[in-house]
Design a protein around this motif. Structure first.
Motif, PDB file in Angstrom:
ATOM      1  N   VAL A 155      50.908  -6.675  24.930  1.00 27.03           N
ATOM      2  CA  VAL A 155      49.791  -7.623  25.079  1.00 27.03           C
ATOM      3  C   VAL A 155      49.583  -8.025  26.526  1.00 27.03           C
ATOM      4  O   VAL A 155      48.943  -9.034  26.816  1.00 27.03           O
ATOM      5  N   THR A 156      50.097  -7.223  27.457  1.00 24.67           N
ATOM      6  CA  THR A 156      50.010  -7.569  28.874  1.00 24.67           C
ATOM      7  C   THR A 156      48.573  -7.758  29.327  1.00 24.67           C
ATOM      8  O   THR A 156      48.221  -8.773  29.930  1.00 24.67           O
ATOM      9  N   GLU A 157      47.721  -6.777  29.033  1.00 25.69           N
ATOM     10  CA  GLU A 157      46.329  -6.863  29.480  1.00 25.69           C
ATOM     11  C   GLU A 157      45.606  -7.996  28.780  1.00 25.69           C
ATOM     12  O   GLU A 157      44.753  -8.667  29.373  1.00 25.69           O
ATOM     13  N   THR A 158      45.944  -8.224  27.526  1.00 28.82           N
ATOM     14  CA  THR A 158      45.318  -9.327  26.790  1.00 28.82           C
ATOM     15  C   THR A 158      45.647 -10.653  27.448  1.00 28.82           C
ATOM     16  O   THR A 158      44.783 -11.523  27.608  1.00 28.82           O
ATOM     17  N   LEU A 159      46.896 -10.826  27.851  1.00 26.73           N
ATOM     18  CA  LEU A 159      47.294 -12.073  28.504  1.00 26.73           C
ATOM     19  C   LEU A 159      46.641 -12.210  29.866  1.00 26.73           C
ATOM     20  O   LEU A 159      46.249 -13.302  30.273  1.00 26.73           O
ATOM     21  N   GLU A 160      46.505 -11.097  30.592  1.00 29.50           N
ATOM     22  CA  GLU A 160      45.862 -11.151  31.895  1.00 29.50           C
ATOM     23  C   GLU A 160      44.396 -11.539  31.774  1.00 29.50           C
ATOM     24  O   GLU A 160      43.846 -12.221  32.633  1.00 29.50           O
ATOM     25  N   ASP A 161      43.764 -11.103  30.675  1.00 28.33           N
ATOM     26  CA  ASP A 161      42.358 -11.427  30.461  1.00 28.33           C
ATOM     27  C   ASP A 161      42.165 -12.831  29.889  1.00 28.33           C
ATOM     28  O   ASP A 161      41.069 -13.364  29.903  1.00 28.33           O
ATOM     29  N   ASN A 162      43.236 -13.406  29.378  1.00 29.09           N
ATOM     30  CA  ASN A 162      43.158 -14.741  28.763  1.00 29.09           C
ATOM     31  C   ASN A 162      44.283 -15.613  29.299  1.00 29.09           C
ATOM     32  O   ASN A 162      45.187 -16.027  28.581  1.00 29.09           O
ATOM     33  N   ARG A 163      44.259 -15.902  30.577  1.00 29.16           N
ATOM     34  CA  ARG A 163      45.380 -16.576  31.217  1.00 29.16           C
ATOM     35  C   ARG A 163      45.611 -17.981  30.682  1.00 29.16           C
ATOM     36  O   ARG A 163      46.703 -18.536  30.828  1.00 29.16           O
ATOM     37  N   GLN A 164      44.626 -18.581  30.068  1.00 30.59           N
ATOM     38  CA  GLN A 164      44.795 -19.922  29.533  1.00 30.59           C
ATOM     39  C   GLN A 164      45.454 -19.903  28.162  1.00 30.59           C
ATOM     40  O   GLN A 164      45.859 -20.937  27.638  1.00 30.59           O
ATOM     41  N   GLU A 165      45.562 -18.713  27.559  1.00 26.64           N
ATOM     42  CA  GLU A 165      46.158 -18.605  26.243  1.00 26.64           C
ATOM     43  C   GLU A 165      47.628 -18.235  26.366  1.00 26.64           C
ATOM     44  O   GLU A 165      48.021 -17.485  27.247  1.00 26.64           O
ATOM     45  N   THR A 166      48.463 -18.754  25.491  1.00 27.51           N
ATOM     46  CA  THR A 166      49.864 -18.398  25.450  1.00 27.51           C
ATOM     47  C   THR A 166      50.087 -17.354  24.368  1.00 27.51           C
ATOM     48  O   THR A 166      49.205 -17.084  23.550  1.00 27.51           O
TER      49      THR A 166
END
Length: 224
Positions: A121-132
């Motif tokens: 989920v690396t790219e997902t987290l990078e695209d949604n930095r406010q989400e944990t």
């Protein structure tokens, strides 16, 4: 594994996040992983055999103890498990991953191990930095559930195994540039709409599978 080959392996997944499967047998501590799982770690198909030692080396040092404890608990209780941690691939790049393991049964119905998915989920987290990761986990589990449903339908209709069914979904994702989850949701909805006519209408199912992209709601995200 070179960066070009690694990127090619990732693109073959047909969607984001990347996802690979694994199996782990409790008795002899034996691991198996799919080519997709190996690619997340940076390995080409057949380049490396998974083992406790290999996986431990790739774990982020700060996460090793926690992951080891989660796996030990799963072995002791023969129960499903889920971990969220970081790994470092062969290119020394860090990945945020979620591992979801379910019970693996033998022919007599006894729990002999764990089988599940490794989800990058690396790219997902990078695209949604406010989400944990806690925010994203329910979505990941929901995605796995609908993909499993779609795989089950394909297995039933075509008489293939789970890995082959997933490759069918991945192929359609590649061809249509639409995420696997989105295609799986549409396929399940189409099959439900067909009702009991599925077995008698194999040709109709083929048509549904090959035209999924036409019924995906405009504006839904496509694969990267």
């Amino acid at each position: 594994m070179g960066q070009c080959a690694q990127d090619t392996a990732r693109k073959m997944l047909g969607g984001c996040p990347d996802i690979g499967s694994f199996r782990f047998w409790f008795a002899d501590q034996r691991w198996e992983w799919s080519d997709d799982a190996a690619a997340i770690y940076g390995y080409a198909p057949g380049e490396a055999e998974p083992s406790a030692e290999l996986l431990q080396r790739h774990l982020h040092p700060d996460d090793r103890e926690r992951v080891a404890q989660a796996l030990a608990d799963a072995v002791e209780t023969a129960s499903p498990f889920c971990t969220r941690h970081r790994i470092i691939d062969t290119q020394n790049e860090m990945h945020d991953v979620i591992v979801i393991g379910d019970q693996l049964f033998d022919e007599d119905g006894a729990v002999v191990g764990s089988a599940g998915y490794l989800i990058d989920v690396t790219e997902t987290l990078e695209d949604n930095r406010q989400e944990t990761l806690d925010d994203l986990l329910p979505d990941v589990i929901d995605a796995r559930a609908v993909i499993e449903q779609a795989k089950g339908v394909i297995m039933f209709v075509y008489g293939v195994n789970a890995d082959q069914a997933f490759r069918v979904l991945r192929w359609r994702s590649q061809e249509t540039n639409i995420k696997i989850r989105t295609l799986a949701e549409q396929l399940v909805a189409d099959v439900v709409a067909m009702g009991g006519a599925l077995v008698q209408q194999r040709t109709r199912f083929d048509h549904l599978l090959l035209t999924l992209q036409r019924r995906v709601t405009p504006g839904q995200p496509v694969a990267d």
